[in-house]
Enzyme design. Structure first.
Site, short mmCIF file in Angstrom:
data_model
loop_
_atom_site.label_atom_id
_atom_site.label_comp_id
_atom_site.label_asym_id
_atom_site.label_seq_id
_atom_site.Cartn_x
_atom_site.Cartn_y
_atom_site.Cartn_z
N HIS A 135 0.80 -1.07 0.17
CA HIS A 135 -0.07 -0.03 -0.18
C HIS A 135 0.90 1.44 0.07
O HIS A 135 2.01 1.36 0.25
CB HIS A 135 -0.83 -0.23 1.11
CG HIS A 135 -2.02 -0.85 1.02
ND1 HIS A 135 -2.15 -2.13 1.38
CD2 HIS A 135 -3.39 -0.35 0.69
CE1 HIS A 135 -3.53 -2.64 1.18
NE2 HIS A 135 -4.29 -1.46 0.54
N LYS A 139 -0.62 5.06 4.48
CA LYS A 139 -1.72 4.07 5.33
C LYS A 139 -1.20 3.71 6.61
O LYS A 139 0.03 3.50 6.76
CB LYS A 139 -1.90 2.70 4.34
CG LYS A 139 -2.76 1.78 5.02
CD LYS A 139 -3.02 0.64 4.13
CE LYS A 139 -4.28 -0.04 4.57
NZ LYS A 139 -5.52 0.31 4.66
#
Length: 237
Positions: A135, A139
């Site tokens: 990600h 995040k």
């Protein structure tokens, strides 16, 4: 339909764009700078709330929406140890609540494939299993909620794993390899490997539109319902 956005970051803005394109109105767009405006949200001005906030505030926001009797869609991860409390208040108030670790249609199909593959592979214990998620650097939670869902599905079918771990050296646990890089929307990989061969399935999000569309579709679906739901209820009912 009037939608309150709880969280107005990248996902909130993507949801706003899609919701408006489908004829909906945004009643509130709540971010860190105006979080006090959540007190103004009511059944008179809002039909559904969509939560893509942050782990530190998601629990309180979802509790508040259930106390106000507003159907709520939540996609925030990193607070799930408290999710059952939200569900209990939802039941007590006769409300509606849907949590999903991922709202993408493609990911929910991937979940079904993952479950079937795990069941097939349960007869072949020679395969080592690992999962990987990649990600963007913004995040906050590790691993992703989607990665945890995938791991839990595997553990339901694979008796040799009772827990997952972020540590590769804990070989008795299912390893989730986490990478944070660039602006990657989300990639999830499941790998089975032994000394003979390797089997791998992968889902890669190209952008956030799939997540946002799924959240809006879920909010349209839940508007007049009561109960605790999952994304599969929306997509595969």
């Amino acid at each position: 339909m009037k939608i309150a956005l709880l969280g107005y970051g990248r996902m909130g803005k993507a949801i706003e764009e899609i919701a408006k394109s489908r004829g909906h109105e945004i009643s509130f767009a709540i971010g860190s700078s105006n979080i006090e405006e959540t007190q103004k949200i009511s059944k008179e001005n809002t039909d559904v709330a969509i939560d893509f906030s942050v782990p530190d505030t998601a629990f309180e926001l979802n509790i508040l929406m259930q106390e106000k009797g507003i159907p709520t869609i939540s996609g925030t991860t990193g607070w799930l140890e408290n999710k059952t409390q939200v569900e209990e208040i939802c039941k007590q108030n006769g409300g509606a609540f849907l949590y999903a670790s991922n709202f993408s249609l493609g990911v929910n199909i991937f979940f079904e494939i993952n479950k079937q593959l795990a069941k097939l592979m349960s007869n072949y214990p020679s395969y080592d299993i690992k999962t990987k998620e990649i990600h963007h650097i913004h995040k906050l939670d590790k691993p992703s909620g989607t990665a945890i869902t995938l791991a839990e599905q595997i553990m339901e079918e694979q008796s040799k794993y009772q827990q997952w771990s972020l540590n590769e050296k804990e070989t008795e646990k299912l390893w989730i390899d986490v990478e944070r890089t660039g602006e990657v929307p989300g990639t999830h990989i499941i790998n089975y490997e032994n000394e003979i061969d390797q089997i791998e399935i992968k889902h890669r999000a190209i952008n956030r539109q799939g997540f946002a569309l799924g959240a809006v579709i879920a909010s349209e679906w839940i508007k007049d319902k009561k109960g605790i739901f999952q994304m599969k209820d929306v997509l595969f009912d």
